[in-house]
Motif scaffolding. Structure first.
Motif, short mmCIF file in Angstrom:
data_model
loop_
_atom_site.label_atom_id
_atom_site.label_comp_id
_atom_site.label_asym_id
_atom_site.label_seq_id
_atom_site.Cartn_x
_atom_site.Cartn_y
_atom_site.Cartn_z
N ASP A 334 0.81 -1.22 0.00
CA ASP A 334 0.00 0.00 0.00
C ASP A 334 0.84 1.26 0.00
N THR A 335 2.14 1.13 0.30
CA THR A 335 3.00 2.32 0.31
C THR A 335 3.81 2.47 -0.97
N PHE A 336 3.81 1.41 -1.80
CA PHE A 336 4.58 1.45 -3.05
C PHE A 336 4.01 2.53 -3.97
N LYS A 337 4.87 3.41 -4.46
CA LYS A 337 4.42 4.54 -5.27
C LYS A 337 4.28 4.19 -6.75
N GLY A 338 4.72 3.00 -7.12
CA GLY A 338 4.59 2.60 -8.52
C GLY A 338 3.30 1.84 -8.77
N GLN A 339 3.30 1.04 -9.82
CA GLN A 339 2.10 0.31 -10.25
C GLN A 339 2.30 -1.19 -10.01
N ILE A 340 1.28 -1.84 -9.45
CA ILE A 340 1.30 -3.29 -9.24
C ILE A 340 0.24 -3.91 -10.13
N LEU A 341 0.66 -4.88 -10.97
CA LEU A 341 -0.25 -5.54 -11.90
C LEU A 341 -0.13 -7.05 -11.77
N HIS A 342 -1.20 -7.75 -12.13
CA HIS A 342 -1.11 -9.19 -12.38
C HIS A 342 -0.91 -9.37 -13.88
N SER A 343 -0.31 -10.48 -14.28
CA SER A 343 -0.04 -10.69 -15.71
C SER A 343 -1.31 -10.64 -16.54
N SER A 344 -2.45 -11.00 -15.97
CA SER A 344 -3.70 -10.95 -16.72
C SER A 344 -4.14 -9.52 -17.02
N GLN A 345 -3.54 -8.55 -16.31
CA GLN A 345 -3.86 -7.14 -16.55
C GLN A 345 -2.87 -6.47 -17.50
N HIS A 346 -1.78 -7.15 -17.79
CA HIS A 346 -0.75 -6.59 -18.67
C HIS A 346 -1.21 -6.61 -20.12
N LYS A 347 -0.96 -5.52 -20.84
CA LYS A 347 -1.35 -5.44 -22.25
C LYS A 347 -0.13 -5.38 -23.17
N ARG A 348 0.71 -4.36 -22.98
CA ARG A 348 1.86 -4.23 -23.88
C ARG A 348 2.99 -3.50 -23.18
N ALA A 349 4.21 -3.81 -23.61
CA ALA A 349 5.40 -3.23 -22.98
C ALA A 349 5.47 -1.72 -23.15
N LEU A 350 4.98 -1.22 -24.29
CA LEU A 350 5.09 0.22 -24.54
C LEU A 350 4.30 1.05 -23.53
N ASP A 351 3.37 0.40 -22.81
CA ASP A 351 2.65 1.13 -21.77
C ASP A 351 3.58 1.60 -20.66
N HIS A 352 4.75 0.97 -20.57
CA HIS A 352 5.69 1.28 -19.49
C HIS A 352 7.04 1.74 -20.04
N ALA A 353 7.01 2.36 -21.18
CA ALA A 353 8.26 2.86 -21.79
C ALA A 353 8.97 3.80 -20.82
N GLY A 354 10.30 3.58 -20.69
CA GLY A 354 11.09 4.43 -19.83
C GLY A 354 11.01 4.10 -18.36
N LYS A 355 10.33 3.02 -18.00
CA LYS A 355 10.18 2.68 -16.59
C LYS A 355 10.93 1.39 -16.25
N LYS A 356 11.20 1.24 -14.94
CA LYS A 356 11.85 0.02 -14.46
C LYS A 356 10.77 -0.98 -14.07
N VAL A 357 10.87 -2.19 -14.65
CA VAL A 357 9.83 -3.20 -14.46
C VAL A 357 10.42 -4.45 -13.83
N ILE A 358 9.74 -4.96 -12.80
CA ILE A 358 10.09 -6.24 -12.19
C ILE A 358 8.96 -7.23 -12.47
N ILE A 359 9.31 -8.41 -12.98
CA ILE A 359 8.33 -9.47 -13.22
C ILE A 359 8.59 -10.57 -12.20
N VAL A 360 7.56 -10.90 -11.42
CA VAL A 360 7.67 -11.94 -10.41
C VAL A 360 7.08 -13.22 -10.99
N GLY A 361 7.92 -14.26 -11.15
CA GLY A 361 7.46 -15.51 -11.75
C GLY A 361 8.44 -15.98 -12.79
N ALA A 362 8.33 -17.29 -13.16
CA ALA A 362 9.31 -17.84 -14.10
C ALA A 362 8.70 -18.86 -15.05
N CYS A 363 7.38 -18.78 -15.29
CA CYS A 363 6.76 -19.70 -16.24
C CYS A 363 6.38 -18.97 -17.52
#
Length: 581
Positions: A334-363
């Motif tokens: 609740d204190t994280f100032k960035g965006q938290i998504l589930h993979s089912s909510q992800h659409k395209r990489a260009l939505d996050h151009a210029g940002k640092k992205v962490i993906i949790v998972g390995a499948c």
């Protein structure tokens, strides 16, 4: 990796007590002689004579032909009991071998068998069978595996080919289709929930069996279940594995179809097969009448109107997972100032151009999404082989528990071929395993539908350090600017995507039919003690309630099993289902 899956011994020459086998044996004569003896015994209901033609540790897998179920029996004792219970009821007769599908095969130096395919009749319809014969010390060839599969129902052929509509239609087709789609004359017999590949294939097979069916989907267009997912999604199965019934993919189709291309194909398929689909439709109420087992369903359509239907069957075609994202909860989210998504909510990489992205998972989703980000500079069955319907049956003739030894060998061969890639992944900290009982991805897919990735390019990017990896510690908590790990390290992030899967597919049943109905249902996915899937394709234990799921190949094959059961029930010829103890 811990497991309770039994691993049956392969019928190797050593296991059989055979020193060697001449590869010049007359495979066709051996196969024909064996089937003649098998046919005579089966027709006469002679269980002992059939057992004498099998190895003591043989397998018999049946799909509807003798059991009205999907069952696998292993060992002389279980097969004998199954045949004692069902052989007389099933009335097997008129066996005919497919001579062109008889042959000696040697998949490994110590493993030799004669494979044969045959057709036969039961008391209710036509069926096919496959047997694999192996040598014994006294020179006889006996069956290690028998597979029997119901193909059709006598008196109720598919309305295709020479049986399709041959009357000219002058100017009436459009109005007739409109009445059919809207069900203005009578309610459908079957309500199918979901217009993905499983729903469309069930509807197509019901249509040619002359069973009326309506597909409803909450999305505006057929195929939106693929169209609305992340932009980088493509199939990880090759096109020759994916053909749909009645209309195969064109020879110009790419080997790995992009999701949006597949979505458009599904829309075309529904139109070409004249399937009845209501899009932008939602079920608002579902009640089963206990006196008739019919379902009373209220559907709200796009224009706000409601239709009340009474149907005999509901088929869920809503996918392998439930609707609820499996998003872990960590302190500090609740204190994280960035965006938290589930993979089912992800659409395209260009939505996050210029940002640092962490993906949790390995499948699969995690790999696909990571490749998408890398490509956009963000963050850190064989072709030309036998026809698909033949390969479907050949594949099904390897019971899951019987095939453990084969899959172990195949997984090791693949790992040896991929040694350089695996070594390079290990060097950067990517953890791998050989799957359940070292069988690769197969039993993982059948038991939990996850835990693996079929490489379509991400692995080399990870190995080369182009997709960064952190695997040395578990997540401790979120900070305002990223993630902190249990070993004290931190990663800055603007976006955190959890590629951590979705909930149980039974949630769909609970949402539509209620919690009480869902509680009565069998588990849907996962293997039972016989190595068969629990509930999908063969009924959920609630009358008139079914679940159809799987990739394109599984849907192509098993949609026949599901629809033959519905047709047999509707025509009053469904026998007793032979349930496991």
């Amino acid at each position: 990796m811990a497991t309770d899956f039994p691993a049956a011994p392969l019928p190797t020459l050593d296991h059989l007590g055979v020193s060697s086998v001449s590869l010049d044996v007359d495979a066709k004569k051996i196969a024909n002689d064996w089937l003649a003896s098998f046919s005579a015994a089966a027709t006469q209901g002679d269980v002992d004579a059939i057992i004498s033609l099998l190895l003591p540790d043989a397998f018999w897998r049946d799909m509807l032909a003798l059991t009205w179920n999907l069952r696998t029996f292993s060992g002389k004792q279980k097969i004998s009991k199954f045949l004692t219970d069902r052989l007389g009821l099933s009335k097997l007769h008129d066996f005919k071998i497919r001579q062109e599908l008889v042959g000696l095969q040697q998949p490994y130096p110590d493993l030799v068998w004669i494979s044969l395919m045959f057709d036969f009749m039961t008391g209710v319809g036509g069926a096919s069978g496959i047997a694999r014969l192996v040598p014994t010390p006294n020179g006889e060839w006996k069956a290690h595996v028998v597979f029997t599969n119901l193909e059709n129902l006598t008196g109720f052929p598919e309305k295709s080919g020479p049986l399709r509509d041959q009357d000219p239609n002058h100017g009436r087709w459009e109005s007739e289709r409109q009445r059919e789609v809207e069900f203005l004359d009578k309610d459908p017999t079957v309500l199918i929930i979901g217009a993905g590949q499983s729903g469309l294939e069930v509807a197509a097979r019901l249509k040619v069996l002359d069973v009326s069916a309506l597909i409803i989907d909450k999305n505006p267009r057929v195929g939106d279940n693929w169209r609305n997912r992340y932009e980088a999604l493509c199939l990880h199965d090759p096109v020759w594995y994916d053909h749909m019934p009645f209309i195969p993919f064109p020879a110009t189709w790419p080997v790995y179809a992009p999701a949006k291309k597949l979505a458009n194909w599904l829309e075309f398929y529904a139109d070409a097969m004249e399937l009845n689909v209501w899009t932008s439709a939602n079920i608002t109420e579902t009640v089963q009448d206990p006196s008739t087992n019919k379902w009373k369903v209220t559907i709200k359509r796009q224009d706000g109107t409601e239709r009340k239907l009474v149907v005999n069957h509901i088929v869920f075609c809503t996918g392998l997972s439930g609707p609820t994202p499996n998003t872990p909860v960590y302190p500090g989210m609740d204190t994280f100032k960035g965006q938290i998504l589930h993979s089912s909510q992800h659409k395209r990489a260009l939505d996050h151009a210029g940002k640092k992205v962490i993906i949790v998972g390995a499948c699969t989703s995690a790999h696909d999404i990571a490749v998408d980000y890398y490509d956009h500079g963000v963050g850190g069955y064989c072709e030309g082989g036998p026809p698909a319907d033949i390969v479907d049956r050949m594949s099904a003739s390897f019971p899951h528990h019987m095939a453990v030894g084969l899959n172990q060998r195949a997984a090791k061969q693949i790992a040896d071929l991929d040694k350089d890639l695996l070594d390079s992944l290990h060097k950067v900290g990517f953890r791998t395993n050989m799957g359940i009982l070292d069988t690769g991805f197969g039993l993982l897919a059948w038991s939990k539908a996850g835990g693996y990735y079929l490489d379509t390019g991400a692995s080399k990017l990870i190995a080369d350090g182009k997709i960064k990896l952190k695997s040395d510690s578990q997540i401790s908590h979120f900070t305002e600017t990223g993630l902190k790990f249990e070993n004290g390290t931190e990663l800055a992030a603007d976006v955190v995507i959890f590629a951590t899967g979705l909930g149980d597919c039974k949630e769909h049943v609970a949402r539509v039919c209620g919690e009480e109905v869902a509680k009565k249902c069998k588990p849907i996915w996962g293997l039972d003690k016989e190595g068969e899937l629990n509930g999908t394709w063969k009924g959920l234990g609630v009358p008139g309630l079914w679940y159809m799921m799987g990739n394109l190949a599984l849907c192509r094959f098993h949609s026949t099993h599901l629809t033959l059961q519905i047709k047999a029930i509707e025509e009053g010829i469904f026998g007793t289902r032979y349930e496991a103890d």
